[in-house]
Motif scaffolding. Structure first.
Motif, PDB file in Angstrom:
ATOM      1  N   UNK A 119       0.759  -1.446  -0.047  1.00 31.59           N
ATOM      2  CA  UNK A 119      -0.026  -0.031  -0.157  1.00 31.59           C
ATOM      3  C   UNK A 119       0.816   1.367  -0.010  1.00 31.59           C
ATOM      4  N   UNK A 120       0.325   2.291  -0.600  1.00 28.53           N
ATOM      5  CA  UNK A 120       0.885   3.492  -0.837  1.00 28.53           C
ATOM      6  C   UNK A 120       0.000   4.814  -0.289  1.00 28.53           C
ATOM      7  N   UNK A 121       0.224   5.330   0.689  1.00 35.98           N
ATOM      8  CA  UNK A 121      -0.867   6.276   1.445  1.00 35.98           C
ATOM      9  C   UNK A 121      -0.301   7.757   0.946  1.00 35.98           C
ATOM     10  N   UNK A 122      -1.318   8.381   0.502  1.00 38.77           N
ATOM     11  CA  UNK A 122      -1.221   9.864   0.209  1.00 38.77           C
ATOM     12  C   UNK A 122      -1.917  10.506   1.750  1.00 38.77           C
ATOM     13  N   UNK A 123      -1.059  11.572   2.331  1.00 41.18           N
ATOM     14  CA  UNK A 123      -1.841  11.905   3.505  1.00 41.18           C
ATOM     15  C   UNK A 123      -2.752  12.984   3.486  1.00 41.18           C
ATOM     16  N   UNK A 124      -2.723  13.733   2.349  1.00 41.70           N
ATOM     17  CA  UNK A 124      -3.818  14.469   1.976  1.00 41.70           C
ATOM     18  C   UNK A 124      -4.365  15.533   3.321  1.00 41.70           C
TER      19      UNK A 124
ATOM     20  N   UNK B 206       3.995   5.966   3.171  1.00 41.19           N
ATOM     21  CA  UNK B 206       3.141   7.346   3.176  1.00 41.19           C
ATOM     22  C   UNK B 206       4.093   8.302   2.621  1.00 41.19           C
ATOM     23  N   UNK B 207       3.227   9.159   1.780  1.00 35.82           N
ATOM     24  CA  UNK B 207       3.762  10.377   1.148  1.00 35.82           C
ATOM     25  C   UNK B 207       2.951  11.682   1.017  1.00 35.82           C
ATOM     26  N   UNK B 208       3.499  12.608   0.842  1.00 36.62           N
ATOM     27  CA  UNK B 208       2.572  13.998   0.844  1.00 36.62           C
ATOM     28  C   UNK B 208       2.449  14.312  -0.585  1.00 36.62           C
ATOM     29  N   UNK B 209       2.430  15.467  -0.912  1.00 35.03           N
ATOM     30  CA  UNK B 209       2.123  15.969  -2.276  1.00 35.03           C
ATOM     31  C   UNK B 209       3.077  15.418  -3.183  1.00 35.03           C
ATOM     32  N   UNK B 210       2.705  14.651  -4.383  1.00 33.39           N
ATOM     33  CA  UNK B 210       3.341  13.833  -5.208  1.00 33.39           C
ATOM     34  C   UNK B 210       2.871  14.240  -6.824  1.00 33.39           C
TER      35      UNK B 210
END
Length: 413
Positions: A276-281, A296-300
């Motif tokens: 899984x790859x999670x965008x924090x948003x 987990x990532x921020x703006x991408x």
């Protein structure tokens, strides 16, 4: 030619304006974008090379306050506050401009319409989804406190009632403000703001405009801002370390439902044997443990990322849906508000993913949707459709605006 692009809303409202602004500048236009002054939008517009003219308030702060006071919402009063404040902000930004293109929250577009009239500037209304424009092929948006009457199935009748609803919600504020600046009242607020020939900035394959005598629409294609940013090193390493992950992101949805859906999504994805790859948003989605199968990532850069994932689980915003479709990524749409059920229906109808029934997924319901999205046939259909999605919508719209700037009709095709 000097163009003001006006919007008030989340990233999905601002980024298309950045794409249009960048294209306009290649034609020699001077462009300003009146948008919320949130740092993420300032950064986005700077990347596009267009000038930010700040709207009346940070949209993230405004949404947070609205959610805190949702039980005490007085929509006509709030609309009046936004309209007056945005009239001042848009009016200042429109100094010296020849054309205003407006989209986003209705009181903001209403303010832009009044600014255009008050200054004698040409005006174009644009929507990012067919759902918002009158047509017998779909029902109008339901506003709080104004449900569709039970038993009425004729969409023409519902769109006629929609005029009454929008007059009730926005008419007093709109006409009261018009009177204060010397403009005459109007008896149909919706159509005055939407105009007789609005623009539709969505892809004609993904979201076609079906012919209707209720509105003559110019469909330009989606306004896409090219993104050349590299993926962060940590994310790139995660992608290389295993099989393509399932992306989960709910963008600018700040509600608890999105956080709960993120947790359920991780559990359901793992049950499918996937990473899984999670965008924090805006919902601040987070990992639920320290296992190395999640990141987990921020703006991408979605344009660089979505071609490398197994599927995209998202809220159904126009921008995310279009980006995933262009990349050929299967989708699971968990719609929350507004036009998001429309996009979920399109994804399911085209066979490129699954539409979740309602905003609150369970492990079982999301697992079923993931099985559909991850099926080989779904990926094959998504890959085939990707090649049909246009990328020139902003260029088409910019050329139309260039014609307007040279004295052509406001919505000439």
């Amino acid at each position: 030619m000097r163009v003001l692009l006006s919007t008030y809303g989340s990233r999905g409202d601002v980024e298309p304006m950045a794409g249009l602004g960048a294209q306009l500048q290649t034609l020699g236009a001077e462009v300003r974008v009146c948008a919320p002054p949130d740092q993420e939008f300032a950064t986005l517009l700077a990347r596009a090379g267009v000038t930010l003219a700040p709207a009346f308030s940070s949209v993230r702060e405004w949404v947070t306050k609205a959610l805190e006071n949702r039980e005490k919402v007085d929509l006509p009063r709030r609309a009046a506050e936004i309209l007056v404040a945005q009239f001042d902000a848009i009016g200042a930004a429109a100094e010296g401009c020849d054309v205003i293109v407006a989209t986003g929250l209705f009181p903001s577009t209403a303010a832009a319409r009044s600014v255009a009239e008050h200054r004698g500037i040409r005006y174009v209304y644009a929507a990012y989804c067919p759902f918002f424009l009158p047509s017998q092929h779909h029902r109008p948006h339901v506003y709080p406190g104004h449900p569709h009457p039970p038993g009425v199935t004729d969409n023409r009748v519902l769109w006629d009632r929609d005029v009454q609803t929008m007059n009730a919600l926005f008419g007093a504020a709109f006409n009261g403000h018009r009177s204060s600046i010397g403009l005459p009242p109007v008896d149909n607020v919706r159509d005055h703001v939407f105009t007789d020939r609005p623009w539709l900035a969505s892809d004609p394959v993904l979201s076609p405009w079906l012919p209707t005598d209720l509105r003559d629409v110019v469909q330009t294609g989606a306004w896409i801002l090219p993104d050349e940013r590299p993926l962060p090193a940590g994310l790139a390493a995660f992608l290389e370390a295993g099989t393509p992950p399932v992306y989960v992101g709910f963008g600018s949805m700040p509600m608890q439902a999105a956080r709960d859906a993120g947790r359920v999504a991780i559990e359901a994805i793992r049950a499918q044997g996937r990473r899984a790859l999670i965008l924090q948003g805006w919902a601040d989605l987070a990992l639920i443990d320290d296992r190395d199968d999640c990141f987990a990532v921020g703006d991408v850069n979605q344009q660089a990322l979505f071609g490398r994932v197994a599927a995209v689980v998202h809220h159904g915003g126009a921008g995310t849906t279009t980006a995933a479709t262009r990349a050929g990524a299967p989708q699971v749409v968990v719609p929350q508000i507004a036009d998001q059920p429309y996009w979920a229906g399109r994804v399911a109808g085209l066979g490129i993913g699954a539409a979740h029934d309602g905003p609150m997924p369970t492990f079982e319901s999301l697992s079923a949707a993931l099985r559909t999205a991850l099926a080989p046939g779904t990926r094959a259909r998504a890959a085939a459709l990707a090649g049909t999605i246009r990328s020139d919508g902003a260029a088409v719209a910019a050329a139309l605006l260039d014609t307007i700037g040279r004295g052509g009709p406001p919505s000439s095709a």
